[in-house]
Design a protein around this motif. Sequence first.
Motif, PDB file in Angstrom:
ATOM      1  N   GLY A 106      21.099  30.619  25.613  1.00 58.06           N
ATOM      2  CA  GLY A 106      21.745  30.101  24.412  1.00 58.06           C
ATOM      3  C   GLY A 106      21.135  28.793  23.945  1.00 58.06           C
ATOM      4  O   GLY A 106      20.774  27.936  24.741  1.00 58.06           O
ATOM      5  N   GLY A 111      21.516  23.932  24.652  1.00 58.48           N
ATOM      6  CA  GLY A 111      22.416  25.068  24.560  1.00 58.48           C
ATOM      7  C   GLY A 111      23.167  25.317  25.853  1.00 58.48           C
ATOM      8  O   GLY A 111      23.898  24.461  26.343  1.00 58.48           O
ATOM      9  N   GLY A 334      25.095  31.884  20.320  1.00 57.85           N
ATOM     10  CA  GLY A 334      25.495  30.806  21.211  1.00 57.85           C
ATOM     11  C   GLY A 334      25.672  31.224  22.653  1.00 57.85           C
ATOM     12  O   GLY A 334      26.210  30.473  23.459  1.00 57.85           O
TER      13      GLY A 334
END
Length: 355
Positions: A106, A111, A334
Motif C-alpha cells: 500500500g 503507506g 490503500g
Amino acid sequence: MKVLMKGNEAFAEAAVRAGCRYFFGYPITPQSEVPHYLAQRLPEVGGVFLQAESEVAAINMVYGAAAAGARVMTSSSGPGISLMQEGISYLAGAELPAVIVNIMRGGPGLGNIAPTQADYFQAVKGGGHGDYRVIVLAPANVTEIFTLMEKAFDLADKYRMPVMVLGDGILGQVMEPVELPPLKEINPPPKPWAATGKIERDDKTRRIINSLYIVPEENEKHLEQQFAKYRQIEESEPLHENFLVEDAQIILVSFGTMARIAKSVVLKVRERGIKAGLIRPITLWPFPRKAFTAANIPVAKKILTVEMSGGQMVEDVRLAVNGRIDVEFFGRTGGMVPESKEVLEKVLALAREVE
C-alpha cells in the motif's frame, strides 16, 4: 516433486532454476523472504548474494553484473522500486537484461505493508526518466511464478532490456502446493556485447556499455532502434487468459491475485444465469489489446475492470476497447482488497443495465 511453498520463496527458487546466479537487494516488507531465501540458496549453486546498503546501490550492482553478461535480478516493494527507477532507466538506456521483482504494498509514500496493485502505472508507463519501456509480467499463483520467472529471464536476454515481474503482498505471502519443475541445464544465449574483460576476441574491439548519448542525433537514432524493438515486442509477446468470454455479455478484467477473486465471481454469477467472463492480462506491457477485439468478445456489452488500486489498468482497457464497449471500474485502494461479494454486487448491477 510437489512442495508447499510461499510465493516469495517461489520467486527466489524460480530465479535460480532459470539460471540466475547474482542477486543484489535490500529487505523490505512484504518481499523480504526473497533475499532471505536467496542468501542461502545462491551459494549452494555457486552464485553470489549481496545485501546492498540501499536499493539505489542494489540496482547499480545489477547494472554492473548485467553489463558483464550475467543473469541477475533484484527484488523490492513500492518505496524500494521508486528508489531504483533511475537505475532501471539506465538499464533500459544501455540495453541491459535484468529481472526486477516488485511485491506491491500500500502507498503512496511509506503507506503500509498490505497488498495492492497501485504500482501498475510505475511499472507499465516507465517510472523513470526518458523514452523507454520494460516488459511487465503478472503471475496469479505460485505455480505460475515458476513459468513466468523463467520467461522473464529469457525475454530480458532476447530483447536486451529489463523485465519486471509484479506480485503483491498476498501472492508474496500465500503458501500453495507447487510441482517443482526438474532442474535443467540453463544455457543463456551468447552475449558478444558484454564487457567481460577478455582480450582474446577476434575483433579486438572494446566493449563499452553506455546510456550516454551527448549528440541529440545519435540519441535519437539509438531511441529509434529501441522503439523498433518495442514494436516487435508489442506484436509478438502479449499474453492473456480468456475465461468464459465467448458468450459473455459482461467481461471482468483483472490481473494477478485480483483475477482469482474475479474468476470466482464469474462462476457465481453464471450460476444465476448471467453470462459473464474474465480476461486476465498476463503481460501488462505489452498490454494484450487484441484480447478486446470484437472477434474475441463478440457479444460483450459491458466491461468491468477490478483492481486493488484507484483505477490504473482501466485506462489501458479503455484504450484497447477504443470506445466500442462501455468500460467501468471497481476497486479498493490503500491496501484494501475487494471482496467477492462487493464485486458480485457490482456485476449484478451491470447485468440489470444490459437486460
